[in-house]
Scaffold this motif. Structure first.
Motif, PDB file in Angstrom:
ATOM      1  N   GLY A 170      17.507  10.073  37.779  1.00  0.00           N
ATOM      2  CA  GLY A 170      18.372   8.933  37.461  1.00  0.00           C
ATOM      3  C   GLY A 170      19.449   8.731  38.507  1.00  0.00           C
ATOM      4  O   GLY A 170      20.389   7.976  38.274  1.00  0.00           O
ATOM      5  N   GLY A 222      15.654  -0.178  28.954  1.00  0.00           N
ATOM      6  CA  GLY A 222      16.640   0.769  29.478  1.00  0.00           C
ATOM      7  C   GLY A 222      16.352   2.145  28.902  1.00  0.00           C
ATOM      8  O   GLY A 222      16.435   2.337  27.695  1.00  0.00           O
ATOM      9  N   PHE A 223      16.005   3.073  29.770  1.00  0.00           N
ATOM     10  CA  PHE A 223      15.690   4.434  29.331  1.00  0.00           C
ATOM     11  C   PHE A 223      16.903   5.342  29.530  1.00  0.00           C
ATOM     12  O   PHE A 223      17.471   5.367  30.623  1.00  0.00           O
ATOM     13  CB  PHE A 223      14.528   5.016  30.147  1.00  0.00           C
ATOM     14  N   ILE A 224      17.250   6.084  28.481  1.00  0.00           N
ATOM     15  CA  ILE A 224      18.238   7.156  28.645  1.00  0.00           C
ATOM     16  C   ILE A 224      17.502   8.459  28.376  1.00  0.00           C
ATOM     17  O   ILE A 224      17.133   8.763  27.234  1.00  0.00           O
ATOM     18  CB  ILE A 224      19.441   6.982  27.697  1.00  0.00           C
ATOM     19  N   ASP A 264      15.887  -0.101  33.658  1.00  0.00           N
ATOM     20  CA  ASP A 264      16.917   0.809  34.159  1.00  0.00           C
ATOM     21  C   ASP A 264      16.630   2.198  33.609  1.00  0.00           C
ATOM     22  O   ASP A 264      16.147   2.336  32.483  1.00  0.00           O
ATOM     23  CB  ASP A 264      18.296   0.333  33.678  1.00  0.00           C
ATOM     24  N   THR A 265      16.905   3.217  34.393  1.00  0.00           N
ATOM     25  CA  THR A 265      16.719   4.595  33.941  1.00  0.00           C
ATOM     26  C   THR A 265      17.976   5.408  34.200  1.00  0.00           C
ATOM     27  O   THR A 265      18.474   5.424  35.326  1.00  0.00           O
ATOM     28  CB  THR A 265      15.553   5.263  34.703  1.00  0.00           C
ATOM     29  N   LYS A 266      18.472   6.054  33.170  1.00  0.00           N
ATOM     30  CA  LYS A 266      19.577   6.984  33.329  1.00  0.00           C
ATOM     31  C   LYS A 266      19.111   8.349  32.837  1.00  0.00           C
ATOM     32  O   LYS A 266      18.291   8.431  31.910  1.00  0.00           O
ATOM     33  CB  LYS A 266      20.794   6.554  32.492  1.00  0.00           C
TER      34      LYS A 266
END
Lengths: 351, 351
Positions: free
Chosen positions: B26, B109-111, B143-145
């Motif tokens: 990330g 959006g991946f967390i 989005d990836t965090k």
């Protein structure tokens, strides 16, 4: 803005009764209803939220739209120059701006950890409200989930955004051409170092604040003035280096930049030396690069510098005419080096 | 769909080298680049993602649009009838459908939590891909965090969605009028009980599967056939009870329903009795209520029943003409009771 946030009304959820977020605040029952009706809807007051629908409904004109998303997991939640709330608004507003879009609506998805302070949530909601108002966007729809204690980290926020792109505006890596000027909107690395300093308790001689700021007005000004902007990119995770490499690869053109033209504040440079960071890779939340037709470069620079968010702008290089899609930087002592993506993890959770 | 997912290609990230998600996935550097270029972009292949821009750019016609978001924190990640990936697509598709919109684009959006299995991420991405294809939407931007180990719970997914609403379609609580028929699209509570069973290792005589399904096609069929649909609501957290109460309050009209008309499968009813749940409050992920002009009620029921997602539909009541914005249910033995929102937490993290 921070002053306004401090002076905001008291938390509308009775703190004596609900000092902390409970699982039931995400459960679809009375407590979730209370959180939505007493905190979110009044804070973000607008007709779209007020309709109590499953989504926001609005009219658009025929044309192009931009749609983007980011999750925010920054740690700590509050840092000099911003907080997770202002970041969650500005970050997504800026991604829309980088498409040449005028930001219209944001969604907000909160993932709260059981036990999170209700008062802190209220501070963050106020910060989002102020940032949205500054950026001219409406928080149009939202969602709240609560996870059990130990399965989250206080609060994560996702925002998605939609915006409209004016007719004739074509911005993207595929538009980049040899000769384009590369303009950097200001000094590098303040956001990354401000976060790091807040996290590790570092102190500086001066106050080092994040550069967190909305960029849409500045970008739209360039477009409205007829500047031939070919590509825009904000310099978040991975910093200037990664942004330029991505554009070089996507456009299949090389980029030449000069280290001398890249501004880094003394404090940031010092912190980088001590901590072993390179400002080229540090995250920023209010900086961007613009690839501009060379005939418009000087006028574009002047326009950017006339905006508070672009005071420190400079032309740092241009798009090369050779066939290698690489980023080459001429160092202060005149030597060329290839700028590469970094392999490891420079600074986690800066946004 | 599950079969397709099982038969999907091997994980494109070399598992021997990166068996688990690392913070650097990330971080904006090489590993994040690899994850995006080798896993996300090929899986969700479409021109919008391929542009490598900060957001998706697309054209729209003049008219109304819907915009919605939900985060998904379901536990466990895989359950009979679905998983967090299919849920994250269908849940947001359904929120758009409830606005009368044709879903077009989703963001993701991946967390991720440091240490999350790469192979599991790949299974989930495949499930999202299949669900998106089934629902006819494109995953247009993402989005990836990554958060440090112990600060998340494997994976959380946020999706936001945009869709278009045809001219003349006006759907919302404010449209509800006395006399409207209330149609429920099928039996209640399967999603909630399937999650609970998977979490606690409960077993049933038959296979109890979540009702997780996309509802947009069915809703658009009603609209296309000229059914006067006044309001729609899917029955997620808080279940049928909360949905009806919210609509009663927002429309300022009372609603009368009959318990006899509300279907609950034997397994679900049995589990509810043992566990102390009420099916009226259980979450569903493929069920909705439609408020329909009474002259169209029979035709609407027939249309809903003709769709696999609405086979078990029934008219459960109607909008009352008295002034109390309450939900009243006639029980099986003929007694009236007021349906209230529940106060506590019936079943956390079901979506």
């Amino acid at each position: 803005m921070s002053e306004q946030a401090t002076m905001a009304a008291a938390c509308p959820i009775p703190i004596s009764q609900y000092p902390q977020v409970m699982l039931a605040h995400g459960g679809g029952g009375k407590l979730m209803h209370q959180l939505i009706e007493q905190m979110f809807v009044p804070a973000f007051r607008n007709p779209l939220l007020a309709s109590r629908h499953d989504g926001a409904v609005f009219r658009v004109a025929e044309g192009k739209m931009a749609f983007t998303t980011d999750s925010y997991v920054v740690k700590p939640l509050f840092f000099p120059g911003g907080d997770i709330g202002s970041l969650a608004v500005n970050g997504t507003v800026n991604d829309l701006a980088m498409c040449g879009a005028r930001p219209l609506y944001l969604s907000a998805g909160f993932i709260l950890e059981e036990g999170f302070e209700m008062e802190t949530l209220w501070r963050i909601v106020n910060s989002m409200k102020n940032a949205a108002s500054d950026a001219g966007v409406l928080l149009a729809t939202g969602d709240t989930k609560v996870v059990d204690k130990g399965k989250g980290d206080g609060i994560f926020i996702n925002t998605a955004g939609v915006g409209v792109i004016a007719d004739g505006v074509e911005i993207g890596p595929e538009r980049v051409s040899p000769g384009d000027a590369v303009i950097l909107s200001g000094d590098l690395g303040r956001h990354g170092i401000a976060i790091m300093a807040a996290r590790e308790g570092l102190e500086f001689e001066t106050t080092l604040e994040s550069d967190c700021a909305p960029l849409a007005d500045l970008v739209l000004k360039l477009i409205d003035e007829g500047i031939r902007v070919n590509c825009l990119r904000d310099l978040t995770r991975g910093g200037l280096a990664s942004a330029l490499i991505e554009i070089a690869e996507a456009s299949d053109h090389g980029i030449r930049i000069s280290e001398r033209e890249i501004k880094v504040k003394e404090d940031v440079r010092g912190a980088c030396e001590i901590l072993g960071f390179d400002p080229m890779y540090l995250a920023n939340e209010g900086r961007f690069v613009a690839f501009v037709d060379k005939r418009d470069a000087d006028r574009a620079l002047e326009l950017i510098r006339s905006d508070p968010a672009g005071e420190g702008a400079s032309i740092i290089g241009n798009v090369a005419s050779d066939a290698n899609a690489r980023v080459v930087m001429e160092s202060r002592i005149g030597a060329d080096r290839i700028v590469d993506m970094f392999s490891g993890e420079q600074l986690p959770r800066i946004c």
